[in-house]
Design a protein around this motif. Structure first.
Motif, short mmCIF file in Angstrom:
data_model
loop_
_atom_site.label_atom_id
_atom_site.label_comp_id
_atom_site.label_asym_id
_atom_site.label_seq_id
_atom_site.Cartn_x
_atom_site.Cartn_y
_atom_site.Cartn_z
N GLY A 91 1.00 -1.27 0.18
CA GLY A 91 -0.20 -0.06 0.02
C GLY A 91 0.95 1.13 0.06
N PRO A 92 0.17 2.43 -0.24
CA PRO A 92 0.86 3.90 -0.38
C PRO A 92 1.71 3.94 1.14
CG PRO A 92 -1.39 3.99 -0.94
CD PRO A 92 -1.10 2.52 -0.66
N GLY A 93 3.27 4.12 0.83
CA GLY A 93 4.08 4.25 2.09
C GLY A 93 4.85 3.09 2.28
N GLN A 94 4.07 1.84 2.04
CA GLN A 94 4.94 0.70 2.84
C GLN A 94 6.21 0.26 1.94
OE1 GLN A 94 1.48 -1.95 2.36
NE2 GLN A 94 0.89 -1.38 4.78
N GLU A 95 6.98 -0.62 2.30
CA GLU A 95 8.28 -0.71 1.61
C GLU A 95 8.54 -2.27 1.02
OE1 GLU A 95 10.82 2.02 4.82
OE2 GLU A 95 11.26 0.01 4.63
N LEU A 96 9.25 -2.14 0.11
CA LEU A 96 9.91 -3.53 -0.84
C LEU A 96 11.27 -3.64 -0.47
CD1 LEU A 96 9.06 -4.81 -4.08
CD2 LEU A 96 11.31 -4.45 -3.63
N LEU A 97 11.84 -4.69 0.09
CA LEU A 97 12.99 -4.70 0.21
C LEU A 97 13.83 -5.85 -0.67
CD1 LEU A 97 13.42 -5.86 4.08
CD2 LEU A 97 13.47 -3.65 3.07
N THR A 98 14.95 -5.33 -1.21
CA THR A 98 15.60 -6.16 -2.28
C THR A 98 16.98 -5.91 -1.86
OG1 THR A 98 15.96 -6.57 -4.70
CG2 THR A 98 15.67 -4.32 -4.08
N ALA B 252 3.48 0.94 -7.11
CA ALA B 252 2.55 0.74 -6.21
C ALA B 252 2.45 1.74 -5.28
CB ALA B 252 3.09 -0.85 -5.62
N HIS B 253 3.15 2.91 -5.30
CA HIS B 253 2.94 3.87 -4.52
C HIS B 253 3.72 3.68 -3.21
CE1 HIS B 253 0.46 5.97 -7.20
NE2 HIS B 253 -0.32 4.93 -7.10
N GLY B 254 4.65 2.63 -3.13
CA GLY B 254 5.28 2.19 -2.00
C GLY B 254 6.83 2.54 -2.22
N ARG B 255 7.62 2.16 -1.28
CA ARG B 255 9.19 2.53 -1.45
C ARG B 255 10.16 1.41 -1.60
NH1 ARG B 255 13.33 4.62 2.25
NH2 ARG B 255 12.06 3.93 4.02
N ALA B 256 11.11 1.38 -2.33
CA ALA B 256 11.89 0.19 -2.44
C ALA B 256 13.09 0.74 -1.66
CB ALA B 256 12.48 0.16 -4.00
N VAL B 257 13.67 -0.42 -0.70
CA VAL B 257 14.90 -0.27 -0.04
C VAL B 257 15.71 -1.10 -0.18
CG1 VAL B 257 15.61 -0.40 2.47
CG2 VAL B 257 13.40 0.65 2.01
N PRO B 258 16.90 -0.74 -0.77
CA PRO B 258 17.94 -2.02 -1.15
C PRO B 258 18.85 -2.17 0.16
CG PRO B 258 18.88 0.36 -1.89
CD PRO B 258 17.23 0.53 -1.29
N VAL B 259 18.96 -3.48 0.19
CA VAL B 259 19.79 -3.93 1.25
C VAL B 259 20.93 -4.77 0.72
CG1 VAL B 259 19.35 -5.52 3.26
CG2 VAL B 259 17.42 -4.47 2.62
N GLY B 260 22.07 -4.34 1.38
CA GLY B 260 23.38 -5.17 1.32
C GLY B 260 23.57 -6.15 2.08
N GLY B 261 24.42 -7.34 1.76
CA GLY B 261 24.63 -8.39 2.42
C GLY B 261 23.60 -9.47 2.26
N GLY B 262 23.69 -10.42 3.09
CA GLY B 262 22.69 -11.56 2.82
C GLY B 262 21.35 -11.71 3.78
N VAL B 263 21.12 -12.87 4.08
CA VAL B 263 19.81 -13.17 4.79
C VAL B 263 19.68 -12.38 6.11
CG1 VAL B 263 18.43 -15.13 5.97
CG2 VAL B 263 19.35 -15.30 3.78
N GLU B 264 20.75 -12.38 6.90
CA GLU B 264 20.67 -11.86 8.17
C GLU B 264 20.28 -10.39 8.07
OE1 GLU B 264 20.48 -13.30 10.88
OE2 GLU B 264 21.03 -15.22 9.98
N GLN B 265 21.01 -9.58 7.18
CA GLN B 265 20.49 -8.13 6.96
C GLN B 265 19.28 -8.13 6.52
OE1 GLN B 265 23.43 -10.01 6.05
NE2 GLN B 265 25.04 -8.79 6.90
#
Length: 370
Positions: free
Chosen positions: A112-119, A134-147
């Motif tokens: 939904g609006p303002g919610q986040e997608l991690l990749t 989707a009116h959300g925000r993408a957040v890039p994440v470095g590293g692996g599963v723990e991150q």
């Protein structure tokens, strides 16, 4: 030169002189044609060869027989064939106009609006676009599963989008790591696993991730006919969910279905294209090991790719500089700068002849940098 001017140039010349001049012009045109060599395009992840003749024939037959009709909306015949291939219930699989469209639809359904997608990053550039649409925000994440697990603790996170093998690095997410991620995620966070390149992997079985669907209804696995099958032009893909995902999958189905032509091509690929697929995949796997070794001998840092390309960097040239020098030598590769990785290039894998041409161009480019 006008028509009259063309003929005036021959005034005062003997027939023998005219013919000699024409022969010389023709010979020069042939020499120029022979020196023009098409660039070797190693910047794309699609397969360059034509599909099996049976696939082209099935598409042609379907087009001649029924372009005036609407397609079968749910693609029951193709869905049944895919369900049998992957040993999943047909109601837990839907087809769409490419895996990208289905990934987009899933993101819109879950965010939904303002919610986040991690990749994980760097990764497929579509994922941030999906979140934005989707009116959300993408957040890039470095590293692996723990991150990823730490980043997913935020209440705004609704989706994690992962490519395995990853584009552009070629890295595979092992099934054990995927299970650990799914087990550790908060309720309400879905995982979109993009396996468009999975047929090229040999580190684990191609359907290893599907075993997790039995226990994790929030996992959706996306597949494509565009890459290893070599059918990017018909734009067809599919998504598989676990038990309990049927309602969500129904939301992802294209409103007007997938064209009958695309369905026919994919169905015939399953029937008669298996041998060509296996030969193509085997060739890529063999060349992947050979070319990675040759690049490392030339002081390249090369990722452990499970895809149909290599992600490589050299200490003396940026990715953009290397891509430009290779372009001048008639070889195209994809620079990593648009993904925030300016030292890298992505090099698609073909056959031994393509690798030989690439390495020759690389040697020249590296010699110029010294």
């Amino acid at each position: 030169m006008g028509l009259l001017d063309y003929y005036r140039q021959f005034e005062g010349l003997s027939e023998e002189e005219v013919n000699r001049g024409l022969r010389e012009e023709a010979a020069e045109r042939r020499r120029k044609a022979l020196t023009r060599v098409a660039a070797l395009d190693l910047s794309q992840t699609t397969w360059p060869e034509l599909p099996h003749a049976n696939i082209a024939n099935a598409i042609t037959f379907t087009a001649r027989r029924g372009l005036q009709r609407y397609p079968h909306l749910r693609g029951s015949q193709l869905r049944a064939a895919l369900a049998e291939r992957h040993e999943v219930p047909a109601q837990q699989l839907i087809i769409g106009n490419g895996a990208a469209e289905l990934l987009n639809s899933a993101t819109r359904a879950l965010i939904g609006p303002g919610q986040e997608l991690l990749t994980a990053w760097p990764s497929y550039p579509l994922y941030p676009i999906m979140a934005r649409r989707a009116h959300g925000r993408a957040v890039p994440v470095g590293g692996g599963v723990e991150q990823l697990l730490r980043a997913a603790e935020k209440p705004e996170v609704r989706v994690i989008a992962l490519a395995s093998p990853n584009d552009p690095t070629g890295e595979l997410l092992p099934t054990a790591d995927l299970r650990r991620l799914l087990d550790g995620l908060p309720e309400g966070v879905a995982v979109l696993l993009d396996e468009a390149l999975v047929e090229f992997a040999d580190a684990q079985p191609a359907d290893a991730s599907l075993e997790l669907l039995q226990d994790h209804s929030r996992l959706l696995v996306f597949r494509s006919f565009s890459k290893a099958w070599g059918l990017a032009g018909i734009r067809i893909g599919y998504v598989i969910g676990g038990e309990g995902s049927e309602e969500l999958l129904a939301e992802l189905e294209p409103d007007l279905g997938v064209s009958e032509v695309s369905q026919a091509g994919a169905l015939e690929a399953l029937r008669s294209g298996e041998r060509a697929l296996n030969e193509h995949v085997r060739s890529v796997r063999q060349e992947r090991a050979r070319l990675a070794s040759a690049l490392r001998e030339r002081d390249f840092d090369v990722s452990d790719s499970q895809a149909n390309f290599l992600w490589a960097a050299h200490s003396t040239l940026t990715g953009s500089e290397l891509a430009e020098r290779l372009r001048q030598a008639g070889v195209l590769v994809a620079a990593g700068a648009p993904l925030g990785e300016p030292r890298h290039v992505r090099i698609a894998l073909r056959d031994a002849a393509a690798s030989k041409q690439l390495l020759s161009a690389l040697d020249t480019a590296l010699a110029q940098a010294e």
